[in-house]
Design an enzyme around this catalytic site. Sequence first.
Site, short mmCIF file in Angstrom:
data_model
loop_
_atom_site.label_atom_id
_atom_site.label_comp_id
_atom_site.label_asym_id
_atom_site.label_seq_id
_atom_site.Cartn_x
_atom_site.Cartn_y
_atom_site.Cartn_z
N GLN A 96 0.84 -1.20 0.00
CA GLN A 96 0.00 0.00 0.00
C GLN A 96 0.88 1.25 0.00
OE1 GLN A 96 -3.44 -0.53 3.01
NE2 GLN A 96 -1.93 -2.05 3.58
N HIS A 114 -1.69 1.64 -4.00
CA HIS A 114 -2.11 3.04 -3.88
C HIS A 114 -1.25 3.98 -4.72
CE1 HIS A 114 -4.17 1.94 0.18
NE2 HIS A 114 -4.87 1.57 -0.87
N GLY A 181 3.28 -4.54 8.87
CA GLY A 181 3.17 -3.10 9.11
C GLY A 181 1.98 -2.41 8.49
N ASN A 207 3.59 -6.99 13.28
CA ASN A 207 3.17 -5.64 13.67
C ASN A 207 3.35 -5.53 15.18
OD1 ASN A 207 1.60 -3.24 14.26
ND2 ASN A 207 0.55 -3.54 12.32
N ALA A 225 9.30 -4.48 11.92
CA ALA A 225 9.54 -5.14 10.63
C ALA A 225 11.01 -5.50 10.45
CB ALA A 225 9.08 -4.22 9.50
N1 APR Z 1 7.16 -2.60 12.11
C1 APR Z 1 5.95 -3.12 11.75
N2 APR Z 1 4.81 -2.44 11.88
C2 APR Z 1 4.86 -1.20 12.40
C3 APR Z 1 6.07 -0.60 12.80
C4 APR Z 1 7.26 -1.36 12.63
N3 APR Z 1 8.46 -0.89 12.99
N4 APR Z 1 5.80 0.64 13.26
C5 APR Z 1 4.48 0.81 13.16
N5 APR Z 1 3.88 -0.29 12.64
C6 APR Z 1 2.47 -0.55 12.36
C7 APR Z 1 1.50 0.20 13.22
O1 APR Z 1 1.25 -0.50 14.44
C8 APR Z 1 0.26 0.25 12.32
O2 APR Z 1 -0.58 -0.87 12.55
O3 APR Z 1 2.23 -0.09 11.05
C9 APR Z 1 0.84 0.16 10.92
C10 APR Z 1 0.69 1.42 10.08
O4 APR Z 1 -0.68 1.64 9.85
P1 APR Z 1 -1.18 2.83 8.93
O5 APR Z 1 -0.50 4.10 9.30
O6 APR Z 1 -2.66 2.82 8.95
O7 APR Z 1 -0.60 2.42 7.48
P2 APR Z 1 -1.25 1.49 6.37
O8 APR Z 1 -2.01 0.37 6.97
O9 APR Z 1 -0.17 1.16 5.41
O10 APR Z 1 -2.25 2.53 5.71
C11 APR Z 1 -3.03 2.13 4.64
O11 APR Z 1 -3.96 4.32 4.50
O12 APR Z 1 -4.11 6.67 4.28
C12 APR Z 1 -3.97 5.46 3.63
O13 APR Z 1 -3.21 5.32 1.45
C13 APR Z 1 -2.73 5.34 2.77
O14 APR Z 1 -1.64 3.31 2.03
C14 APR Z 1 -2.14 4.00 3.16
C15 APR Z 1 -3.34 3.30 3.76
#
Ligand code: APR
Length: 234
Positions: A96, A114, A181, A207, A225
């Site tokens: 994403q 995305h 993540g 996560n 990660a």
């Molecule tokens: N390792 C693994 N996971 C992690 C780490 C890490 N070091 N740090 C944070 N996270 C996790 C958080 O706990 C959270 O669950 O990464 C996740 C990030 O979530 P979001 O910010 O919601 O990102 P994502 O799921 O990729 O968002 C999806 O939302 O706004 C839109 O288009 C945008 O592609 C994006 C979509």
Amino acid sequence: MTNTIKLAEFSSVVFFVGAGMSAESGVPTYRGAGGIWTQYRYQDFACQRAFDADPQGVLDFHEVRREAVLTCKPHAGHYALAKLQAAHPRLHVITQNIDGMLQRAGVHVDAELHGSLWRMRCAKHGIREDAATGQFSTRRCPDCDAWLRPDITWFEDAVNEDVFTKAGELIATAELFISVGTSAAVYPAANFIPLARRAGARMIEINPERTEASTLFERCYALPASEALTTLFV
Ligand code: APR
């Protein structure tokens, strides 16, 4: 599955990667502490209506994001994933993320769900690569002078059907599905998690936090990660 997961035991593996993968490189996530959508209203910066109302302001916002990404470097987890992929011809990566960090580490990304911060799009003349610097090389289409918009799926946009179809096909045949993540809060991308489960894949989540989809996974590793990708898989 043993403690070390042997990817060669699976005929097809999909890594489903979200913003948490880039977090340790210094790219902010979208949700949670310091998340982009806790600081900015998407209605002002990440939807077609905002772009139509103020193209320069929306492009400025995305240039700031490009400049921020360029100050970040891929981490050990990115390189570990590239190495695993080089060893396993049917290891597919669906993301994403729009930041291009995976590609900078040498990962082949099969589907950017995305879009990408590093491409621009004219409604009439299509997509142009624009990957050199933080600043866009041009904000206007050279063919028709219309404003170019980032080739990103903003809020309220339809998704890229071709990219989603390809991702769906890869996931439908995956024997192992590893989510890294993502909060699993954004649809339709998050639908790929139950799809993988229904298709019979073994399910792993990486996560540090529980997510809305954690109950769909057989194993949830509460690890960052970088640590998970450098230690869990061979
Ligand atoms: N390792 C693994 N996971 C992690 C780490 C890490 N070091 N740090 C944070 N996270 C996790 C958080 O706990 C959270 O669950 O990464 C996740 C990030 O979530 P979001 O910010 O919601 O990102 P994502 O799921 O990729 O968002 C999806 O939302 O706004 C839109 O288009 C945008 O592609 C994006 C979509």
